[in-house]
Design a protein around this motif. Structure first.
Motif, PDB file in Angstrom:
ATOM      1  N   ARG A 130       0.830  -1.215   0.000  1.00 37.60           N
ATOM      2  CA  ARG A 130       0.000   0.000   0.000  1.00 37.60           C
ATOM      3  C   ARG A 130       0.859   1.257   0.000  1.00 37.60           C
ATOM      4  O   ARG A 130       0.596   2.200  -0.748  1.00 37.60           O
ATOM      5  N   ALA A 131       1.895   1.289   0.820  1.00 39.71           N
ATOM      6  CA  ALA A 131       2.786   2.458   0.855  1.00 39.71           C
ATOM      7  C   ALA A 131       3.452   2.661  -0.500  1.00 39.71           C
ATOM      8  O   ALA A 131       3.572   3.789  -0.984  1.00 39.71           O
TER       9      ALA A 131
ATOM     10  N   GLN B   4       2.262   1.754  -3.417  1.00 38.18           N
ATOM     11  CA  GLN B   4       1.247   2.226  -4.357  1.00 38.18           C
ATOM     12  C   GLN B   4       1.071   3.741  -4.237  1.00 38.18           C
ATOM     13  O   GLN B   4       1.004   4.441  -5.254  1.00 38.18           O
ATOM     14  N   ILE B   5       1.001   4.217  -3.012  1.00 33.69           N
ATOM     15  CA  ILE B   5       0.851   5.657  -2.779  1.00 33.69           C
ATOM     16  C   ILE B   5       2.062   6.396  -3.338  1.00 33.69           C
ATOM     17  O   ILE B   5       1.924   7.387  -4.063  1.00 33.69           O
ATOM     18  N   TYR B   6       3.244   5.911  -2.994  1.00 33.29           N
ATOM     19  CA  TYR B   6       4.487   6.533  -3.448  1.00 33.29           C
ATOM     20  C   TYR B   6       4.540   6.565  -4.979  1.00 33.29           C
ATOM     21  O   TYR B   6       4.835   7.599  -5.579  1.00 33.29           O
TER      22      TYR B   6
ATOM     23  N   ARG C 180       2.135   6.361  -7.240  1.00 31.65           N
ATOM     24  CA  ARG C 180       1.154   7.277  -7.815  1.00 31.65           C
ATOM     25  C   ARG C 180       1.605   8.722  -7.665  1.00 31.65           C
ATOM     26  O   ARG C 180       1.530   9.516  -8.606  1.00 31.65           O
ATOM     27  N   GLN C 181       2.105   9.076  -6.497  1.00 29.76           N
ATOM     28  CA  GLN C 181       2.581  10.435  -6.267  1.00 29.76           C
ATOM     29  C   GLN C 181       3.725  10.788  -7.215  1.00 29.76           C
ATOM     30  O   GLN C 181       3.762  11.884  -7.780  1.00 29.76           O
TER      31      GLN C 181
ATOM     32  N   ALA D  31       1.767  12.638   2.087  1.00 30.94           N
ATOM     33  CA  ALA D  31       0.793  11.860   1.317  1.00 30.94           C
ATOM     34  C   ALA D  31       0.678  10.446   1.871  1.00 30.94           C
ATOM     35  O   ALA D  31      -0.434   9.907   1.992  1.00 30.94           O
ATOM     36  N   ILE D  32       1.802   9.852   2.232  1.00 33.40           N
ATOM     37  CA  ILE D  32       1.766   8.491   2.780  1.00 33.40           C
ATOM     38  C   ILE D  32       1.070   8.477   4.137  1.00 33.40           C
ATOM     39  O   ILE D  32       0.217   7.625   4.393  1.00 33.40           O
TER      40      ILE D  32
ATOM     41  N   GLU E 208      -2.804   9.069   3.446  1.00 33.61           N
ATOM     42  CA  GLU E 208      -3.512   7.963   2.798  1.00 33.61           C
ATOM     43  C   GLU E 208      -3.430   6.664   3.596  1.00 33.61           C
ATOM     44  O   GLU E 208      -4.344   5.839   3.516  1.00 33.61           O
ATOM     45  N   MET E 209      -2.370   6.484   4.375  1.00 38.18           N
ATOM     46  CA  MET E 209      -2.261   5.271   5.186  1.00 38.18           C
ATOM     47  C   MET E 209      -3.187   5.323   6.397  1.00 38.18           C
ATOM     48  O   MET E 209      -3.403   4.296   7.043  1.00 38.18           O
TER      49      MET E 209
ATOM     50  N   GLU F 115       0.650   4.653  10.598  1.00 40.60           N
ATOM     51  CA  GLU F 115       0.952   5.437   9.402  1.00 40.60           C
ATOM     52  C   GLU F 115       2.178   6.321   9.549  1.00 40.60           C
ATOM     53  O   GLU F 115       2.937   6.502   8.594  1.00 40.60           O
TER      54      GLU F 115
END
Length: 110
Positions: free
Chosen positions: A47-48, A50-52, A54-55, A69-70, A73-74, A86
């Motif tokens: 998940r982390a 994926q966020i990274y 996308r950013q 952002a992490i 979103e976490m 998070e």
């Protein structure tokens, strides 16, 4: 008066997917070493990453903004089966990235 900490700007992403895969792998190793290996660590790292990813694909190069952002979103991630949260994850991501860039992230250079 103290000086503000300078922001850290990452080089533009040439392959955000590859960066994300590296981060996912590195973060899972870190999570497993930090406390105990748990199956949830794989989900957290995925998940982390994926966020990274996308950013980075959206053009974000500021490490502080990536960390925020992490964290943000976490917060929606269910950490109930984990000893982590998070903020720990976002800080670990920051540390791993700094280490990969050869930047000493320890206080006072110790």
């Amino acid at each position: 008066m103290t000086e503000p900490i300078a922001s850290i700007t990452l080089p533009p992403a040439t392959d955000a997917t590859k960066e994300g895969a590296w981060l996912q792998s590195s973060l899972q190793v870190w999570l497993d070493r930090e406390f105990i290996p748990e199956s949830i660590n794989s989900d957290i790292a995925q998940r982390a990453a994926q966020i990274y990813t996308r950013q980075r694909m959206e053009g974000e190069n500021d490490l502080g903004s990536l960390v925020i952002a992490i964290v943000t979103e976490m917060q929606a991630f269910n950490f109930q089966e984990s000893f982590f949260g998070e903020f720990t994850i976002a800080n670990a991501v920051s540390d791993l990235i700094l280490e990969s860039l050869g930047i000493d992230n320890r206080c006072c250079g110790n």
